[in-house]
Design an enzyme around this catalytic site. Structure first.
Site, PDB file in Angstrom:
ATOM      1  N   HIS A  53      46.508 -14.835  -6.788  1.00  0.00           N
ATOM      2  CA  HIS A  53      45.477 -15.893  -7.282  1.00  0.00           C
ATOM      3  C   HIS A  53      44.405 -15.391  -8.151  1.00  0.00           C
ATOM      4  CE1 HIS A  53      41.970 -15.825  -4.537  1.00  0.00           C
ATOM      5  NE2 HIS A  53      42.958 -14.972  -3.908  1.00  0.00           N
TER       6      HIS A  53
ATOM      7  N   GLN B 269      41.038  -6.993  -8.796  1.00  0.00           N
ATOM      8  CA  GLN B 269      40.381  -7.742  -9.840  1.00  0.00           C
ATOM      9  C   GLN B 269      40.663  -6.939 -11.107  1.00  0.00           C
ATOM     10  OE1 GLN B 269      38.290 -10.198 -10.162  1.00  0.00           O
ATOM     11  NE2 GLN B 269      37.851 -10.451  -7.877  1.00  0.00           N
TER      12      GLN B 269
ATOM     13  N   GLY C  86      45.215 -10.144  -1.272  1.00  0.00           N
ATOM     14  CA  GLY C  86      44.741  -8.992  -1.368  1.00  0.00           C
ATOM     15  C   GLY C  86      43.823  -8.379  -0.178  1.00  0.00           C
TER      16      GLY C  86
ATOM     17  N   THR D 188      58.516 -14.102   7.232  1.00  0.00           N
ATOM     18  CA  THR D 188      59.133 -14.875   5.837  1.00  0.00           C
ATOM     19  C   THR D 188      58.329 -14.962   4.765  1.00  0.00           C
ATOM     20  OG1 THR D 188      60.647 -16.113   7.537  1.00  0.00           O
ATOM     21  CG2 THR D 188      60.341 -17.014   5.246  1.00  0.00           C
TER      22      THR D 188
ATOM     23  N   CYS E  92      34.371 -14.949  -1.617  1.00  0.00           N
ATOM     24  CA  CYS E  92      34.854 -14.828  -0.316  1.00  0.00           C
ATOM     25  C   CYS E  92      33.958 -14.940   0.771  1.00  0.00           C
ATOM     26  CB  CYS E  92      35.641 -13.499  -0.098  1.00  0.00           C
ATOM     27  SG  CYS E  92      36.785 -13.287  -1.569  1.00  0.00           S
TER      28      CYS E  92
ATOM     29  N   ASN F 242      34.473  -6.644  -7.767  1.00  0.00           N
ATOM     30  CA  ASN F 242      34.618  -7.814  -8.211  1.00  0.00           C
ATOM     31  C   ASN F 242      33.166  -8.675  -8.586  1.00  0.00           C
ATOM     32  OD1 ASN F 242      34.587  -7.126  -5.570  1.00  0.00           O
ATOM     33  ND2 ASN F 242      33.842  -8.949  -4.723  1.00  0.00           N
TER      34      ASN F 242
ATOM     35  N   SER G 192      46.333  -9.223  -6.029  1.00  0.00           N
ATOM     36  CA  SER G 192      46.357 -10.875  -5.509  1.00  0.00           C
ATOM     37  C   SER G 192      47.076 -11.550  -6.312  1.00  0.00           C
ATOM     38  CB  SER G 192      45.115 -10.944  -4.810  1.00  0.00           C
ATOM     39  OG  SER G 192      44.950 -12.222  -4.642  1.00  0.00           O
TER      40      SER G 192
HETATM   41  C1  LIG Z   1      38.132  -6.841  -5.003  1.00  0.00           C
HETATM   42  C2  LIG Z   1      38.826  -7.728  -4.294  1.00  0.00           C
HETATM   43  N1  LIG Z   1      39.596  -7.333  -3.126  1.00  0.00           N
HETATM   44  C3  LIG Z   1      40.331  -8.177  -2.312  1.00  0.00           C
HETATM   45  C4  LIG Z   1      39.994  -9.434  -2.463  1.00  0.00           C
HETATM   46  C5  LIG Z   1      40.795 -10.385  -1.528  1.00  0.00           C
HETATM   47  O1  LIG Z   1      41.812 -10.788  -2.018  1.00  0.00           O
HETATM   48  P1  LIG Z   1      42.531 -12.202  -1.534  1.00  0.00           P
HETATM   49  O2  LIG Z   1      41.578 -13.619  -1.743  1.00  0.00           O
HETATM   50  O3  LIG Z   1      43.716 -12.268  -2.233  1.00  0.00           O
HETATM   51  O4  LIG Z   1      42.676 -12.071  -0.031  1.00  0.00           O
HETATM   52  C6  LIG Z   1      39.036 -10.214  -3.383  1.00  0.00           C
HETATM   53  C7  LIG Z   1      38.800 -11.373  -3.487  1.00  0.00           C
HETATM   54  O5  LIG Z   1      37.915 -11.869  -4.069  1.00  0.00           O
HETATM   55  C8  LIG Z   1      38.357  -9.245  -4.202  1.00  0.00           C
HETATM   56  O6  LIG Z   1      37.783  -9.528  -5.240  1.00  0.00           O
END
Ligand SMILES: Cc1ncc(COP(=O)(O)O)c(C=O)c1O
Length: 425
Positions: free
Chosen positions: A232, A210, A95, A268, A355, A182, A230
């Site tokens: 995961h 999210q 993301g 890749t 994060c 998030n 994203s």
């Molecule tokens: C709203 C939002 N955007 C972007 C991201 C970043 O995603 P990624 O961890 O896949 O880089 C997150 C990760 O928590 C998120 O909550």
């Protein structure tokens, strides 16, 4: 799928759903699904099977054809899930990269000399509660000469559309506002905001990281030009994200030197993570049912916590929120200390975006919503998944109550008795 349970002791069933289980530790209660979701168990044997296809998807020989086909199939089924054309999907590594590509890609494109007198747009609008991958990218664009306005939100997590309208102009190149937050789960009126941006000729990007799997998404109906996702955050593997870029939209690649993704993202591809996310998209029919189930569970969780632990408030309780997310303020306890105490008892929660963990500062999102530093530092984020059960939620409430009583007496001895007395034990 249940047959998997026999061979792997970390596979557990999803309540109310016979379709899949997740790979997670059955002795732990995981309530941090906005940080990352557990991986769907049915993916494990599939991924192990795909490992056999070791060729490079760009190779034209036989070994390259199978991984290429996996990517093609994933692109198709993901496009169906999010309501776009397969060729509008650009695979990234997650993301944050998708968000960077959206903002920097548009910015760089505006810098290019054009034979057409399209006029120079240099103004960007983002909301005050964006993920750091938008916030920091916008900061970066400022160092390159962009003008950035930050849209405020109120304590209910809402954006004032009159303020938004007053910021839009024929200089606005791009607006970036997330679909769902998030930390608090607040959902923003993206369709309306995208329309307003288009009226002044600006592009609209939404960070939908999210929202995937938590609410139905149809990009064509939302009317956005760019959107980030994203893998995961949707029971799939880490290392795969998507930037949707509307057909005909020009964006400059961040990574040069490979022709992958039609020149929009060199390098890749992460075949296994892309194929896994593609498989997950087949569960899009579950999204509404799970959202309803989780809403009932989340409401029960919040009601119980409010009645069992005195002075707790739910951040932005009255706003429109994802049904799987709850952000609490528990006065008299430090969020980090609470997190560690819950962790020792087998519960995973968060005090802010994972994060940015390791950052002792209170959450900028909560501060932007008008919470005090003290309130933000006493906050807890709970995020549920398709595999969260009612039994886990009830266990969590009981443990939270015990830990809060303990910490309040320890951290604030003067008021502890009074607070403890007022807890309905
Ligand atoms: C709203 C939002 N955007 C972007 C991201 C970043 O995603 P990624 O961890 O896949 O880089 C997150 C990760 O928590 C998120 O909550």
């Amino acid at each position: 799928l249940w047959s998997l349970g026999g061979s792997c002791d970390t596979v557990r069933p999803m309540q109310n759903s016979s379709i899949f289980a997740t790979l997670s530790d059955p002795n732990h209660v995981y309530l941090d699904c906005n940080a990352t979701t557990p991986v769907a168990a049915f993916l494990a044997p599939m991924v192990s099977d795909w490992l056999k296809f070791g060729g490079n998807p760009s190779s034209i020989h036989q070994a390259g054809r199978k991984p290429k086909a996996l990517i093609r199939e994933a692109r198709k089924s993901l496009a169906t899930m999010i309501g776009c054309d397969p060729l509008e999907i650009i695979f990234t590594n997650g993301g944050a990269e998708a968000n960077n590509l959206a903002l920097k890609g548009v910015f760089e494109n505006w810098q290019k000399p054009s034979p057409f007198a399209k006029g120079f747009r240099n103004h960007y609008i983002i909301s005050a509660v964006e993920h750091p991958s938008i916030m920091k990218t916008a900061e970066f664009l400022k160092t390159r000469g962009a003008r950035v306005d930050v849209l405020p939100v109120d304590r209910d997590g809402q954006i004032d559309l009159d303020i938004y309208k007053s910021l839009l102009s024929d200089q606005t190149a791009l607006v970036s506002v997330m679909l769902a937050n998030n930390e608090t789960g607040h959902i923003f009126p993206i369709r309306e905001m995208a329309q307003m941006a288009h009226e002044v000729g600006a592009l609209f990007h939404t960070d939908a990281v999210q929202a995937l799997g938590k609410m139905p998404i149809h990009l064509r109906e939302l009317g956005v030009d760019l959107a980030s996702f994203s893998g995961h955050k949707f029971y799939s593997l880490k290392g795969c994200g998507i930037l949707f870029a509307r057909k005909g939209l020009q964006i400059e690649s961040l990574i040069h030197g490979g022709g992958q993704e039609r020149g929009r993202r060199g390098g890749t591809e992460n075949v296994l993570a892309i194929a896994a996310l593609g498989e997950m998209s087949r569960f899009s029919g579950e999204v509404v049912e799970q959202a309803l189930r989780l809403k009932a569970l989340r409401n029960e969780l919040e009601e119980n916590i409010k009645s069992e632990i005195v002075d707790v408030t739910i951040t932005g309780e009255n706003g429109l929120r994802l049904s799987s997310t709850s952000s609490l303020v528990i006065p008299g306890v430090d969020g980090e200390t609470l997190l560690m105490n819950l962790d020792m008892r087998g519960f995973a929660v968060s005090t802010g975006a994972a994060c940015s963990s390791g950052n002792p500062e209170p959450s900028p999102v909560l501060l932007a919503m008008g919470l005090s530093r003290e309130e933000a530092q006493s906050s807890l984020r709970l995020s549920l998944s398709w595999s969260t059960t009612r039994e886990e939620i009830l266990r969590f409430i009981q443990t939270l109550k015990e830990v809060v009583i303990h910490l309040r007496s320890f951290q604030n001895p003067d008021t502890a008795l009074q607070k403890t007395d007022r807890c309905n034990s």
